[in-house]
Design a protein around this motif. Structure first.
Motif, PDB file in Angstrom:
ATOM      1  N   SER A 148       0.842  -1.205   0.000  1.00 35.55           N
ATOM      2  CA  SER A 148       0.000   0.000   0.000  1.00 35.55           C
ATOM      3  C   SER A 148       0.875   1.250   0.000  1.00 35.55           C
TER       4      SER A 148
ATOM      5  N   ARG B 271      -0.043   4.574   1.618  1.00 30.66           N
ATOM      6  CA  ARG B 271      -0.083   4.627   3.080  1.00 30.66           C
ATOM      7  C   ARG B 271       0.938   5.635   3.602  1.00 30.66           C
TER       8      ARG B 271
ATOM      9  N   LEU C 110       1.050   3.560  10.965  1.00 30.21           N
ATOM     10  CA  LEU C 110       1.915   2.513  10.394  1.00 30.21           C
ATOM     11  C   LEU C 110       2.726   1.852  11.501  1.00 30.21           C
TER      12      LEU C 110
END
Length: 191
Positions: free
Chosen positions: A134, A137, A143
């Protein structure tokens, strides 16, 4: 084959592949292969900078990297190791820690240092895997919280470990994002 520290990662990988093709019995994890040596040469540059900034332990790390990868010691490593050794040899100091410094900072918690050593590259690799899947992101607390959950550590520790491993590898997370975006642009159907 002579390894060039100025190779791109692709050139280093190609040289590594050629060495393995030439000798298929060679273990692909052999640290004397071109890819490992290329990384080692670049790591020695980082260690040299740390040494110039006062980190005596960087000299010990450089010796290890040369031994691990079968590299010839750079002049700064040889000269400074001989100087340190001669200080002990000629009784100008009775303690290696005084000459080369203690590898463990005063007051450091050994268990915390062991945990960091054991987890930091796994944390970095997990963050890279997430960003590869991703790339849109953000590299943010969310994260690091996700990565930390996998390793049963908090988001702050996950970020600290990740940043530490980034410094060692010289390959920041933002580069993972950029590479993935470039690959998607070149081959949109593969993703």
């Amino acid at each position: 084959m002579s390894v060039n520290k100025n190779w791109t990662p692709k050139e280093a990988q190609a040289a590594n592949d050629a060495a393995l093709h030439e000798n298929p019995e060679r273990n692909p994890n052999d640290p004397t292969l071109p890819l490992f040596q290329w990384h080692g040469l670049n790591y020695l540059d980082q260690l040299h900078e740390q040494f110039k900034q006062g980190s005596k332990f960087a000299l010990m790390q450089a010796l290890r990297e040369c031994a691990r990868c079968g590299l010839v010691m750079p002049e700064w490593v040889a000269t400074n190791y001989i100087k340190a050794h001669d200080t002990i040899l000629n009784y100008r100091s009775k303690d290696w820690n005084e000459v080369l410094c203690s590898p463990i900072p005063k007051g450091a918690n050994l268990n915390a240092l062991r945990k960091k050593r054991a987890l930091q590259f796994g944390v970095l690799n997990e963050a890279r895997d997430i960003l590869s899947r991703s790339p849109e992101r953000a590299i943010d607390a969310g994260l690091f919280e996700e990565v930390g959950n996998k390793f049963h550590i908090g988001k702050t520790l996950a970020e600290e470990y990740c940043r530490s491993a980034e410094k060692i590898t010289g390959f920041p997370l933002r580069e993972t994002k950029l590479q993935t975006v470039r690959k998607k642009q070149k081959n949109p159907t593969k993703f």
